[in-house]
Design a protein around this motif. Sequence first.
Motif, PDB file in Angstrom:
ATOM      1  N   VAL A 125       0.834  -1.198   0.000  1.00 54.58           N
ATOM      2  CA  VAL A 125       0.000   0.000   0.000  1.00 54.58           C
ATOM      3  C   VAL A 125       0.869   1.249   0.000  1.00 54.58           C
ATOM      4  CG1 VAL A 125      -1.639   1.356   1.364  1.00 54.58           C
ATOM      5  CG2 VAL A 125      -1.985  -1.104   1.071  1.00 54.58           C
ATOM      6  N   THR A 126       1.849   1.277   0.884  1.00 56.40           N
ATOM      7  CA  THR A 126       2.735   2.435   0.981  1.00 56.40           C
ATOM      8  C   THR A 126       3.508   2.637  -0.321  1.00 56.40           C
ATOM      9  OG1 THR A 126       3.009   1.949   3.338  1.00 56.40           O
ATOM     10  CG2 THR A 126       4.533   3.527   2.359  1.00 56.40           C
ATOM     11  N   ILE A 127       4.085   1.560  -0.839  1.00 54.00           N
ATOM     12  CA  ILE A 127       4.875   1.650  -2.070  1.00 54.00           C
ATOM     13  C   ILE A 127       3.995   2.083  -3.249  1.00 54.00           C
ATOM     14  CG2 ILE A 127       6.249   0.325  -3.733  1.00 54.00           C
ATOM     15  CD1 ILE A 127       7.136  -1.450  -1.397  1.00 54.00           C
ATOM     16  N   GLY A 128       2.807   1.498  -3.350  1.00 55.91           N
ATOM     17  CA  GLY A 128       1.911   1.829  -4.448  1.00 55.91           C
ATOM     18  C   GLY A 128       1.483   3.288  -4.446  1.00 55.91           C
ATOM     19  N   ILE A 129       1.220   3.826  -3.263  1.00 56.19           N
ATOM     20  CA  ILE A 129       0.794   5.222  -3.171  1.00 56.19           C
ATOM     21  C   ILE A 129       1.950   6.163  -3.513  1.00 56.19           C
ATOM     22  CG2 ILE A 129       0.042   7.021  -1.562  1.00 56.19           C
ATOM     23  CD1 ILE A 129      -1.633   4.862  -0.165  1.00 56.19           C
ATOM     24  N   ILE A 130       3.138   5.867  -2.989  1.00 55.55           N
ATOM     25  CA  ILE A 130       4.295   6.717  -3.302  1.00 55.55           C
ATOM     26  C   ILE A 130       4.583   6.695  -4.801  1.00 55.55           C
ATOM     27  CG2 ILE A 130       6.787   6.985  -2.983  1.00 55.55           C
ATOM     28  CD1 ILE A 130       6.423   5.955  -0.126  1.00 55.55           C
ATOM     29  N   ALA A 131       4.578   5.495  -5.389  1.00 56.42           N
ATOM     30  CA  ALA A 131       4.831   5.387  -6.832  1.00 56.42           C
ATOM     31  C   ALA A 131       3.746   6.106  -7.632  1.00 56.42           C
ATOM     32  CB  ALA A 131       4.902   3.916  -7.238  1.00 56.42           C
ATOM     33  N   GLY A 132       2.505   5.988  -7.199  1.00 61.13           N
ATOM     34  CA  GLY A 132       1.409   6.639  -7.904  1.00 61.13           C
ATOM     35  C   GLY A 132       1.517   8.153  -7.872  1.00 61.13           C
ATOM     36  N   LEU A 133       1.817   8.700  -6.696  1.00 58.04           N
ATOM     37  CA  LEU A 133       1.897  10.150  -6.558  1.00 58.04           C
ATOM     38  C   LEU A 133       3.117  10.726  -7.276  1.00 58.04           C
ATOM     39  CD1 LEU A 133       0.863  10.657  -2.811  1.00 58.04           C
ATOM     40  CD2 LEU A 133      -0.460  11.291  -4.840  1.00 58.04           C
ATOM     41  N   VAL A 134       4.249  10.094  -7.128  1.00 63.51           N
ATOM     42  CA  VAL A 134       5.486  10.657  -7.681  1.00 63.51           C
ATOM     43  C   VAL A 134       5.626  10.338  -9.171  1.00 63.51           C
ATOM     44  CG1 VAL A 134       7.996  10.725  -7.505  1.00 63.51           C
ATOM     45  CG2 VAL A 134       6.614  10.519  -5.431  1.00 63.51           C
ATOM     46  N   ALA A 135       5.601   9.054  -9.518  1.00 62.66           N
ATOM     47  CA  ALA A 135       5.800   8.668 -10.923  1.00 62.66           C
ATOM     48  C   ALA A 135       4.498   8.750 -11.717  1.00 62.66           C
ATOM     49  CB  ALA A 135       6.370   7.254 -10.995  1.00 62.66           C
ATOM     50  N   GLY A 136       3.414   8.226 -11.134  1.00 61.51           N
ATOM     51  CA  GLY A 136       2.151   8.168 -11.866  1.00 61.51           C
ATOM     52  C   GLY A 136       1.610   9.534 -12.238  1.00 61.51           C
ATOM     53  N   LYS A 137       1.597  10.456 -11.276  1.00 60.09           N
ATOM     54  CA  LYS A 137       1.098  11.801 -11.566  1.00 60.09           C
ATOM     55  C   LYS A 137       1.969  12.497 -12.612  1.00 60.09           C
ATOM     56  CE  LYS A 137      -2.544  12.956  -9.023  1.00 60.09           C
ATOM     57  NZ  LYS A 137      -3.771  13.580  -9.562  1.00 60.09           N
ATOM     58  N   THR A 138       3.263  12.356 -12.473  1.00 58.57           N
ATOM     59  CA  THR A 138       4.180  13.007 -13.413  1.00 58.57           C
ATOM     60  C   THR A 138       3.985  12.476 -14.826  1.00 58.57           C
ATOM     61  OG1 THR A 138       5.806  13.278 -11.634  1.00 58.57           O
ATOM     62  CG2 THR A 138       6.597  13.534 -13.899  1.00 58.57           C
ATOM     63  N   ILE A 139       3.929  11.147 -14.956  1.00 59.65           N
ATOM     64  CA  ILE A 139       3.736  10.538 -16.278  1.00 59.65           C
ATOM     65  C   ILE A 139       2.357  10.884 -16.828  1.00 59.65           C
ATOM     66  CG2 ILE A 139       3.544   8.352 -17.530  1.00 59.65           C
ATOM     67  CD1 ILE A 139       5.566   7.193 -15.475  1.00 59.65           C
ATOM     68  N   GLY A 140       1.334  10.812 -15.989  1.00 60.68           N
ATOM     69  CA  GLY A 140      -0.031  11.030 -16.441  1.00 60.68           C
ATOM     70  C   GLY A 140      -0.277  12.454 -16.916  1.00 60.68           C
ATOM     71  N   ILE A 141       0.149  13.442 -16.130  1.00 62.20           N
ATOM     72  CA  ILE A 141      -0.095  14.839 -16.489  1.00 62.20           C
ATOM     73  C   ILE A 141       0.752  15.250 -17.682  1.00 62.20           C
ATOM     74  CG2 ILE A 141       0.131  17.226 -15.681  1.00 62.20           C
ATOM     75  CD1 ILE A 141      -0.568  16.204 -12.873  1.00 62.20           C
ATOM     76  N   THR A 142       2.043  14.897 -17.646  1.00 61.42           N
ATOM     77  CA  THR A 142       2.925  15.243 -18.769  1.00 61.42           C
ATOM     78  C   THR A 142       2.503  14.518 -20.040  1.00 61.42           C
ATOM     79  OG1 THR A 142       4.759  15.533 -17.207  1.00 61.42           O
ATOM     80  CG2 THR A 142       5.318  15.374 -19.534  1.00 61.42           C
ATOM     81  N   GLY A 143       2.174  13.246 -19.911  1.00 64.22           N
ATOM     82  CA  GLY A 143       1.769  12.471 -21.078  1.00 64.22           C
ATOM     83  C   GLY A 143       0.475  12.976 -21.690  1.00 64.22           C
ATOM     84  N   ALA A 144      -0.500  13.330 -20.850  1.00 64.29           N
ATOM     85  CA  ALA A 144      -1.768  13.852 -21.365  1.00 64.29           C
ATOM     86  C   ALA A 144      -1.560  15.187 -22.066  1.00 64.29           C
ATOM     87  CB  ALA A 144      -2.778  13.988 -20.229  1.00 64.29           C
ATOM     88  N   THR A 145      -0.687  16.018 -21.497  1.00 61.50           N
ATOM     89  CA  THR A 145      -0.383  17.304 -22.126  1.00 61.50           C
ATOM     90  C   THR A 145       0.275  17.094 -23.483  1.00 61.50           C
ATOM     91  OG1 THR A 145      -0.081  18.317 -19.937  1.00 61.50           O
ATOM     92  CG2 THR A 145       0.824  19.506 -21.826  1.00 61.50           C
ATOM     93  N   TRP A 146       1.176  16.135 -23.567  1.00 64.08           N
ATOM     94  CA  TRP A 146       1.834  15.837 -24.855  1.00 64.08           C
ATOM     95  C   TRP A 146       0.829  15.333 -25.877  1.00 64.08           C
ATOM     96  CZ3 TRP A 146       2.420  11.538 -27.938  1.00 64.08           C
ATOM     97  CH2 TRP A 146       3.367  11.663 -28.974  1.00 64.08           C
ATOM     98  N   LEU A 147      -0.117  14.505 -25.428  1.00 69.32           N
ATOM     99  CA  LEU A 147      -1.125  13.984 -26.349  1.00 69.32           C
ATOM    100  C   LEU A 147      -2.027  15.099 -26.881  1.00 69.32           C
ATOM    101  CD1 LEU A 147      -2.165  10.664 -24.578  1.00 69.32           C
ATOM    102  CD2 LEU A 147      -0.880  10.891 -26.711  1.00 69.32           C
TER     103      LEU A 147
END
Length: 426
Positions: free
Chosen positions: A301-323
Motif C-alpha cells: 500500500v505504501t509503495i503503491g501510493i508513493i509510486a502513484g503520486l510521484v511517478a504516476g502523476k508526473t507521467i499522467g499529467i505530462t503524457g496527457a499534455t503531450w497527447l
Amino acid sequence: MNAPRKSAPHLFGRGSWPEARRVAEILRAETTGGILLLGAAVAALVWANSPWSGAYHDLAGITIGPHALHLDLSLAGWAADGLLAIFFFVAGLELKREFVAGDLRDPRRAALPVAAAVGGMAIPALLYVLINVTMSSGAPVGWAVPTATDIAFALAVLAVVSTSLPAAMRTFLLTLAVVDDLLAITIIAVFYTQLLHLIPLLVALVPLAVFGLLVQRRVRSWWLLLPLAAVTWALVHASGVHATVAGVLLAFTVPVRGGLAEHFEHRLRPLSAGFAVPVFAFFAAGVTVSGGLGASLGDAVTIGIIAGLVAGKTIGITGATWLVQRFTRAQLAAGLSWWDVLGLALLGGIGFTVSLLIGDLAFGVGSERDQHAKLGVLLGSLIAALLATVVLRIRDRHYRRISAEESVDADADGIPDVYQQDSERA
C-alpha cells in the motif's frame, strides 16, 4: 473565397485579464491556506509520535452529535464529513465558474486541464494496482488514494519556492486540481459507497431543490439557505453516500451569472482554506509510526501510493499534455518549455486532503493499512514537493525573465497592456 486558416492554438496561453485577476485572488487565498495546512499536518505528526500520542487519538475520537439522527460522529468524523463538505462546495463553485463564465467555457482551452486531470488520475491508479497485485492481495481497494492533487499544498510549495511562474501555468494548476476534485468526489460516491439507503437520498432532493430555487432567485439570506444546506448534507450522510457529495451538488445549483457564485465563493473560501481543510488535515495526518519505518515502507500500500503520486502523476499529467499537443497540433506558449510542464506535473503529485480521505474510506479509519496509506500519502507528497522544487528552482531565472517581459504598466483603465494587445490580435 477560402476562409482564413486559424493559427495553431497555444498551450498555456495567457487568457483574459478578468480571468487572470480572479485567479490571482484565488491563489493568494489558497497559498495562505496551504501554509496553514502544512502547519496543521506537521503538528499532527509530531503529536501523534510523541509520548502524548494517546491524548491526540483521544481528542480525535471524542463523539458529539445527536444519535437519533445518526450524527453522533467523532471530531475526526465531523472534520472529514462536515468540514470537507465546505471545501467541496467551494470547489464546485469554482469548477462551475470556470466552465460557464471563465476562459474554460471555450472547449479548446478546457481540453488541456481536463485531459491532464484524467491522465493524472488514471496512471497513478494503474501503477498502484500493478504494484499491489504483484506484491500482495486485497490491497487494490485503495487504488484511488494516489489519484488526488491538493491545490492548497501545491500552491504552498510554490509560495516557498518563490518562483515567478507565468499566470497561465498557475491557472492550469488550479483548474487541473479543481477538475481533479470533481473526479475524486465522483470516485468516492461511486466506488466507496458501501451501503446505499435510497429513501434518505431521494428525500435529500427536496431541500436541495428548494435551495436551488432560492439561489436561482438570487436569495442570499443565510438563515434560509444554511438550514436547507445542512438538511441536504444530513440526508446525504444518512443515505450512505459520502456527505461531501452534498457540497458539490449544492454548489452546482448556484447561478454563475449575476455574481451569486462569486459572492458565496468570496465568503466561504477563507473558511474553507483557513479553517476547514487545516482542521481536517490535523485529524487525518496524525499517523503513528509503530514497528519502525521499515515494515511500513515495505508494505504494498505504501509503495503503491508513493509510486502513484510521484511517478504516476508526473507521467499522467505530462503524457496527457503531450497527447493534447500532438493531436491538436498546439504549441507551448512563447518562452515556456516541457521542463515547465514537468515541474507542474510533479506539483500535481502532492496529494493530501482528498488522498487521506479516500484512504480512510478504503481501509477503515485507524486500521493498519490506513496508517500505511497515510504514510504513503505523506512521503509521496513530500518527495513530489522536493522534486518539483528542484525543477522549478532551476527554471526560476527563466520564469523571472518572462515575468519581467510581461510586467507592463497598466493604463488608466487598469488593464495591463499585454492583455490589451492579446485582445487586439484576437
